[in-house]
Design a protein around this motif. Sequence first.
Motif, PDB file in Angstrom:
ATOM      1  N   ALA A 107       0.969  -1.101   0.138  1.00  0.00           N
ATOM      2  CA  ALA A 107      -0.025   0.227   0.154  1.00  0.00           C
ATOM      3  C   ALA A 107       0.919   1.357  -0.040  1.00  0.00           C
ATOM      4  O   ALA A 107       0.599   2.185  -0.819  1.00  0.00           O
ATOM      5  N   LEU A 108       2.065   1.381   0.758  1.00  0.00           N
ATOM      6  CA  LEU A 108       2.674   2.186   0.672  1.00  0.00           C
ATOM      7  C   LEU A 108       3.549   2.465  -0.793  1.00  0.00           C
ATOM      8  O   LEU A 108       3.759   3.642  -1.126  1.00  0.00           O
ATOM      9  N   VAL A 109       4.095   1.385  -1.105  1.00  0.00           N
ATOM     10  CA  VAL A 109       4.610   1.721  -2.507  1.00  0.00           C
ATOM     11  C   VAL A 109       3.811   2.386  -3.292  1.00  0.00           C
ATOM     12  O   VAL A 109       4.284   3.301  -4.211  1.00  0.00           O
ATOM     13  N   ARG A 110       2.388   1.899  -3.464  1.00  0.00           N
ATOM     14  CA  ARG A 110       1.407   2.440  -4.520  1.00  0.00           C
ATOM     15  C   ARG A 110       1.222   3.853  -4.031  1.00  0.00           C
ATOM     16  O   ARG A 110       1.246   4.859  -5.034  1.00  0.00           O
ATOM     17  N   ALA A 111       1.295   4.177  -2.830  1.00  0.00           N
ATOM     18  CA  ALA A 111       1.067   5.570  -2.372  1.00  0.00           C
ATOM     19  C   ALA A 111       1.988   6.483  -2.867  1.00  0.00           C
ATOM     20  O   ALA A 111       1.842   7.582  -3.376  1.00  0.00           O
ATOM     21  N   GLN A 170      18.334  10.722  -9.554  1.00  0.00           N
ATOM     22  CA  GLN A 170      18.530  11.885 -10.400  1.00  0.00           C
ATOM     23  C   GLN A 170      17.317  12.594 -10.939  1.00  0.00           C
ATOM     24  O   GLN A 170      17.350  13.645 -11.276  1.00  0.00           O
ATOM     25  N   HIS A 171      15.995  11.974 -10.674  1.00  0.00           N
ATOM     26  CA  HIS A 171      14.904  12.647 -11.270  1.00  0.00           C
ATOM     27  C   HIS A 171      13.894  13.291 -10.026  1.00  0.00           C
ATOM     28  O   HIS A 171      13.038  13.885 -10.280  1.00  0.00           O
ATOM     29  N   LEU A 172      15.052  13.668  -9.175  1.00  0.00           N
ATOM     30  CA  LEU A 172      14.199  14.242  -7.942  1.00  0.00           C
ATOM     31  C   LEU A 172      14.813  15.733  -7.623  1.00  0.00           C
ATOM     32  O   LEU A 172      15.783  16.263  -8.026  1.00  0.00           O
ATOM     33  N   ASP A 173      13.590  16.478  -7.367  1.00  0.00           N
ATOM     34  CA  ASP A 173      14.289  17.823  -7.337  1.00  0.00           C
ATOM     35  C   ASP A 173      14.353  18.150  -5.780  1.00  0.00           C
ATOM     36  O   ASP A 173      14.939  19.125  -5.264  1.00  0.00           O
ATOM     37  N   SER A 174      13.916  17.300  -4.929  1.00  0.00           N
ATOM     38  CA  SER A 174      14.021  17.638  -3.414  1.00  0.00           C
ATOM     39  C   SER A 174      14.474  16.260  -2.945  1.00  0.00           C
ATOM     40  O   SER A 174      14.407  14.976  -3.574  1.00  0.00           O
ATOM     41  N   TYR A 175      15.489  16.274  -1.669  1.00  0.00           N
ATOM     42  CA  TYR A 175      15.970  14.999  -1.428  1.00  0.00           C
ATOM     43  C   TYR A 175      15.275  14.507  -0.045  1.00  0.00           C
ATOM     44  O   TYR A 175      15.842  13.641   0.488  1.00  0.00           O
ATOM     45  N   ILE A 213      15.481   5.115  -1.650  1.00  0.00           N
ATOM     46  CA  ILE A 213      15.314   4.764  -3.208  1.00  0.00           C
ATOM     47  C   ILE A 213      16.738   4.747  -3.811  1.00  0.00           C
ATOM     48  O   ILE A 213      17.617   4.876  -3.153  1.00  0.00           O
ATOM     49  N   THR A 214      16.722   4.154  -5.011  1.00  0.00           N
ATOM     50  CA  THR A 214      17.991   3.904  -5.500  1.00  0.00           C
ATOM     51  C   THR A 214      18.509   5.175  -6.346  1.00  0.00           C
ATOM     52  O   THR A 214      18.000   6.158  -6.435  1.00  0.00           O
ATOM     53  N   VAL A 215      19.880   4.861  -6.674  1.00  0.00           N
ATOM     54  CA  VAL A 215      20.633   6.085  -7.178  1.00  0.00           C
ATOM     55  C   VAL A 215      20.036   6.688  -8.271  1.00  0.00           C
ATOM     56  O   VAL A 215      19.744   7.958  -8.630  1.00  0.00           O
ATOM     57  N   ARG A 272       9.136   5.169  -7.928  1.00  0.00           N
ATOM     58  CA  ARG A 272       8.816   3.722  -7.512  1.00  0.00           C
ATOM     59  C   ARG A 272      10.062   3.076  -6.609  1.00  0.00           C
ATOM     60  O   ARG A 272      10.959   3.208  -6.838  1.00  0.00           O
ATOM     61  N   ILE A 273       9.368   3.129  -5.492  1.00  0.00           N
ATOM     62  CA  ILE A 273      10.233   2.572  -4.253  1.00  0.00           C
ATOM     63  C   ILE A 273      10.358   1.042  -4.094  1.00  0.00           C
ATOM     64  O   ILE A 273       9.163   0.550  -4.554  1.00  0.00           O
ATOM     65  N   THR A 274      11.140   0.390  -3.644  1.00  0.00           N
ATOM     66  CA  THR A 274      11.144  -0.976  -3.395  1.00  0.00           C
ATOM     67  C   THR A 274      10.247  -1.472  -2.209  1.00  0.00           C
ATOM     68  O   THR A 274       9.779  -0.563  -1.448  1.00  0.00           O
ATOM     69  N   ARG A 275       9.867  -2.643  -1.847  1.00  0.00           N
ATOM     70  CA  ARG A 275       9.082  -3.028  -0.848  1.00  0.00           C
ATOM     71  C   ARG A 275       9.930  -2.730   0.450  1.00  0.00           C
ATOM     72  O   ARG A 275       9.345  -2.492   1.580  1.00  0.00           O
ATOM     73  N   SER A 276      11.186  -3.073   0.262  1.00  0.00           N
ATOM     74  CA  SER A 276      12.042  -3.019   1.327  1.00  0.00           C
ATOM     75  C   SER A 276      12.102  -1.519   1.853  1.00  0.00           C
ATOM     76  O   SER A 276      12.094  -1.163   3.174  1.00  0.00           O
ATOM     77  N   ALA A 277      11.960  -0.613   0.890  1.00  0.00           N
ATOM     78  CA  ALA A 277      11.988   0.852   1.384  1.00  0.00           C
ATOM     79  C   ALA A 277      10.762   1.112   2.082  1.00  0.00           C
ATOM     80  O   ALA A 277      10.728   1.741   2.877  1.00  0.00           O
ATOM     81  N   ALA A 278       9.624   0.514   1.683  1.00  0.00           N
ATOM     82  CA  ALA A 278       8.354   0.867   2.019  1.00  0.00           C
ATOM     83  C   ALA A 278       8.438   0.199   3.400  1.00  0.00           C
ATOM     84  O   ALA A 278       7.850   0.900   4.461  1.00  0.00           O
ATOM     85  N   GLU A 279       8.983  -0.939   3.587  1.00  0.00           N
ATOM     86  CA  GLU A 279       8.793  -1.552   5.068  1.00  0.00           C
ATOM     87  C   GLU A 279       9.734  -0.747   6.033  1.00  0.00           C
ATOM     88  O   GLU A 279       9.496  -0.452   7.136  1.00  0.00           O
TER      89      GLU A 279
END
Length: 345
Positions: free
Chosen positions: A189-193, A238-243, A232-234, A201-208
């Motif tokens: 649910a967190l990945v989708r949100a 690169q596509h982020l404006d905020s960290y 998130i991955t490296v 796209r974050i991984t399930r481990s990141a969501a956990e």
Amino acid sequence: MRLFPWSEQLAIDVGTAHVHVAVKGEGVVVREPSTVAFSDGGHQPVAVGEEARQLWDWNVSEVKVVRPIRAGVVADFDGAVMMLRRFIRQALGHRPLFSPAVVVAHPATATGVELQALRHSLAAAGAGQMTMVQKPLAAGLGAGLPLHSEESYLVIDIGAGATDIGVFSNGLVTAGHTVRYGGDDLDEALVRAVRRRRGLRITRSAAEHIKQQTGSVDRSPNPAVVPVDDVITVEEKQHLDSYDIDIAWVPQVLTEAFQPLIEELDWIIANLPDSSRRQVERGGMVLTGGCALLRGLDELFRERLQLPVAVAPDPLSCTILGLEAILNDLGALSLNGRRFGTNNL
Ligand SMILES: Nc1ncnc2c1ncn2[C@@H]1O[C@H](COP(=O)(O)OP(=O)(O)OP(=O)(O)O)[C@@H](O)[C@H]1O
Ligand SMILES: [Mg+2]
């Protein structure tokens, strides 16, 4: 009274996310993630447990990491055997592997085929005589519910892959249910949100990670952001404006994600026999399993289900502690008319 006089005696909780092993007289000696890593195309594991979980997090391309248990049942037989063999050896240390007798927990409503798969995988991993115990009974004992009391309690064990529910009374469990819904579903649910809100796209481990570090289902102030380095991955960075990722909405997403489970619990409680329902309304419910650690979950269940709710001490260990209690004091439990040591599958 000794149940298995001829060999070592172990208790094993084979979970979707974690395996715990206890040795009689020594306590819990193995706590490991339920993961096995294979080299690409290989059939022998290159890592098991915590080491394999780290390979999963690092997403190493030449390595395939599997979680052989899903919703508390064996999903990958070979992976389960290799993992269990390693953990049984680890628990026994230098002692010879001489078909240790095993007390093992199974989902409340596992099918005959699922029980056979669990049994066969343990046997192939080296286990000898097996005693199968319903998870809500083990979890209730591990939560410290009284063995001799007229009160009834609803035990709700919310793990990674499933929620096991049962009415615990006098050292027995009735009305057992397994709902295939747990912490993994909250992670999804967190990945989708995050994808919906940030296009990431974050991984399930990141969501956990977000769930465990900052997640809650209460309305008290949460940290408003989580550093992207953590989740998130490296390439994605690169596509982020905020960290940072804004996570103030996490409690709301988790609360909504619990709705299917709350509806299922409501239905189970409503369908209990009258006397049992009245007793549960007095005794209330006890939350065990890793998801019981989510801040505010007791409050949410109390509000939605209108029952007293308590979170067990050390919820991640309740099932293995209950199995260990059965190993150590089988006599007390047998007094309640329950037969352990069944070999009747
Ligand atoms: N502090 C925490 N806050 C929120 N969730 C947590 C916390 N610690 C662990 N969890 C979650 O608990 C779940 C693991 O719980 P547990 O070890 O009881 O599951 P399991 O026994 O392996 O699974 P199952 O019983 O479903 O087969 C995971 O989803 C994990 O993210
Ligand atoms: Mg569990």
